[in-house]
Design a protein around this motif. Structure first.
Motif, mmCIF file in Angstrom:
data_model
loop_
_atom_site.group_PDB
_atom_site.id
_atom_site.type_symbol
_atom_site.label_atom_id
_atom_site.label_comp_id
_atom_site.label_asym_id
_atom_site.label_seq_id
_atom_site.Cartn_x
_atom_site.Cartn_y
_atom_site.Cartn_z
ATOM 1 N N UNK A 1 0.827 -1.204 0.000
ATOM 2 C CA UNK A 1 0.000 0.000 0.000
ATOM 3 C C UNK A 1 0.864 1.258 0.000
ATOM 4 N N UNK A 2 2.006 1.167 0.658
ATOM 5 C CA UNK A 2 2.927 2.307 0.660
ATOM 6 C C UNK A 2 3.422 2.601 -0.756
ATOM 7 N N UNK A 3 3.670 1.543 -1.524
ATOM 8 C CA UNK A 3 4.091 1.719 -2.911
ATOM 9 C C UNK A 3 2.988 2.376 -3.731
ATOM 10 N N UNK A 4 1.741 1.955 -3.500
ATOM 11 C CA UNK A 4 0.612 2.550 -4.216
ATOM 12 C C UNK A 4 0.454 4.025 -3.852
ATOM 13 N N UNK A 5 0.628 4.343 -2.574
ATOM 14 C CA UNK A 5 0.501 5.732 -2.138
ATOM 15 C C UNK A 5 1.568 6.603 -2.775
ATOM 16 N N UNK A 6 2.782 6.077 -2.887
ATOM 17 C CA UNK A 6 3.869 6.826 -3.524
ATOM 18 C C UNK A 6 3.578 7.053 -4.999
ATOM 19 N N UNK A 7 3.074 6.005 -5.667
ATOM 20 C CA UNK A 7 2.722 6.140 -7.082
ATOM 21 C C UNK A 7 1.623 7.173 -7.279
ATOM 22 N N UNK A 8 0.642 7.190 -6.389
ATOM 23 C CA UNK A 8 -0.470 8.137 -6.473
ATOM 24 C C UNK A 8 0.017 9.576 -6.376
ATOM 25 N N UNK A 9 0.976 9.821 -5.486
ATOM 26 C CA UNK A 9 1.434 11.184 -5.223
ATOM 27 C C UNK A 9 2.497 11.662 -6.208
#
Length: 488
Positions: free
Chosen positions: A55-63
């Motif tokens: 989920x941390x990877x997804x959050x980084x990709x989102x931002x």
């Protein structure tokens, strides 16, 4: 009863913590100490990364698409908040991997992974012999925190195919916001090329990077419209995303991005018709050979073209071959010529990763300068994902980068032809064609030194590798020579 008491205790601690933070934040804000406001976000990021790295990877990709460059420590810039998140992710991932020993070694033994590792090792060697060692080591470190989270960690996360869509949508959501903002800014200014070229700032530096990332997402987005899992409202969402990407690509007025999509479409039909990879490479080699054989005649005809870039589609297409008056084309040729002169002086290890923009000024020639030429190095780098590494890392540098590209492409096509299920096969082909748009675009620009393009590029590369390692193969093709490595 004990559970209820524990919940009340946690609630009291949380409320007290918020109260203390608000009081402290107010006192510091009165004294212009605004750095304290970043502490909650930093703590939340650490907790998220520790709790669930996927989920941390997804959050980084989102931002990432919404991040902006901020000057720190003089002239150094950092993309906030994405790059600090990548640094934190890289450190935690490496530490956790060494402690838990849970990483699948098949991923490390994959030919693409080996090529990536060798590429990074050579960048370190080239940094040690660099003309500007501090610049080169910083550049190499940045490449590490792009590759570790989204290639090595990403390939492991994508063993679950649901994570592939989640990653795609995470970046796409941020990109959609940028496209909507950029498109809104261009309304009423569709005949102002300068406005169209800079409407995407501060999220993307200029229209070329913006167009490049949109082209990168188009093939995969098109595939998902017709995938078996897309039905009803889901298919409508994918179609809407594809429409927005097409709109953004058009208004980017990035000729290289347009070309890359056309090439991807052509390769799609070649793959579907069963053309072998070696014949595709042979066709490309012949095309390059013909260019150099008849370059005199070609350059003469291109020199006669005086159609400059404009907001009219026909003129924009014609201007692609204008090397007589088009400033963008002239400057690109100037950068390439300067890069080759630099390489001639340092053919083996190059001038050092990330050094081109600081050294190329003295290698320019007055007769090659354009109206947008500069000696300050503030208008980008060598404008090529192939010539850039050649100049900064010598011949081995460009060989290793090209090896990563070719091995990934070959892996993607192989998975398409050997996967047991159509879903895996078509997903592999879609992401391979998406990456192909960057391979083509890389002939005219290079963006892998930025978070904006590195995140989807290395993420998509990880998708192809993961589908090869974890996807089931057709039984009659399991042991054929088309395999690049054995699977369990």
């Amino acid at each position: 009863m004990r559970t209820l008491i524990n919940r009340k205790s946690k609630a009291i601690v949380a409320i007290a913590s918020v109260f203390v933070f608000l009081v402290a934040n107010h006192l510091l804000a009165v004294n212009d100490q605004l750095w304290f406001m970043a502490i909650p976000a930093a703590l939340m990021a650490v907790l998220l990364f520790l709790k669930n790295m996927d989920y941390a990877m997804m959050a980084t990709a989102l931002l990432t698409p919404l991040s902006v460059n901020v000057a720190l420590l003089g002239e150094s810039e950092l993309s906030l908040p994405s790059e600090p998140m990548m640094i934190l992710f890289s450190v935690l991932f490496v530490v956790r991997t060494f402690i838990e020993h849970g990483y699948d070694r098949r991923l490390l033994r994959h030919p693409v992974s080996i090529a990536v590792i060798v590429m990074l090792l050579w960048m370190t060697v080239a940094s040690a012999t660099s003309q500007l060692p501090l610049v080169s080591f910083k550049y190499t470190a940045a490449r590490l925190w792009f590759v570790v989270p989204f290639f090595f960690a990403g390939a492991y996360a994508f063993r679950d195919e649901r994570r592939i869509r989640q990653f795609f949508w995470s970046y796409a959501i941020g990109l959609i916001i940028v496209i909507l903002i950029t498109t809104a800014r261009t309304i009423g200014h569709t005949h102002d090329l300068d406005t169209l070229h800079h409407a995407m700032r501060p999220f993307y530096n200029d229209h070329t990077a913006y167009g490049c990332v949109i082209a990168l997402f188009l093939p995969a987005a098109f595939y998902y419209i017709f995938s078996r899992d897309s039905r009803g409202w889901t298919r409508l969402f994918w179609a809407s995303l594809f429409g927005l990407l097409v709109l953004g690509l058009y208004f980017s007025f990035s000729r290289a991005a347009w070309i890359s999509v056309v090439v991807a479409v052509g390769v799609f039909f070649a793959v579907r018709m069963g053309m072998k990879i070696k014949w595709m490479i042979a066709c490309f080699a012949v095309a390059v050979g013909l260019f150099f054989t008849y370059q005199g005649d070609l350059l003469y005809k291109m020199g006669k073209n005086s159609t400059d870039s404009s907001t009219e589609l026909s003129n924009q297409v014609k201007s692609m071959s204008n090397i007589s008056t088009d400033a963008s084309n002239l400057e690109r040729l100037n950068r390439w010529a300067s890069a080759l002169r630099m390489w001639e002086e340092h053919p083996v290890t190059g001038t050092g990763p990330g050094t081109y923009q600081f050294l190329y000024a003295s290698y320019q020639r007055s007769y090659q300068l354009s109206v947008i030429s500069t000696n300050s190095g503030n208008r980008g780098n060598a404008h090529s994902e192939y010539i850039g590494p050649l100049t900064e890392q010598g011949v081995p540098g460009v060989v290793f980068v090209t090896a990563v590209f070719l091995l990934t492409f070959a892996t993607g096509v192989k998975v398409y032809r050997t996967a047991k299920t159509k879903t895996v096969a078509n997903t592999a082909l879609a992401f391979t064609l998406s990456l192909l748009t960057y391979y083509v675009h890389g002939a005219f620009n290079n963006f892998l030194d930025t978070d904006k393009l590195s995140v989807p590029f290395w993420g998509f590369t990880a998708v192809v590798v993961a589908l090869d390692v974890f996807g089931e193969k057709k039984k009659n093709l399991h042991a054929t020579n088309t395999h690049l490595h054995s699977t369990q």
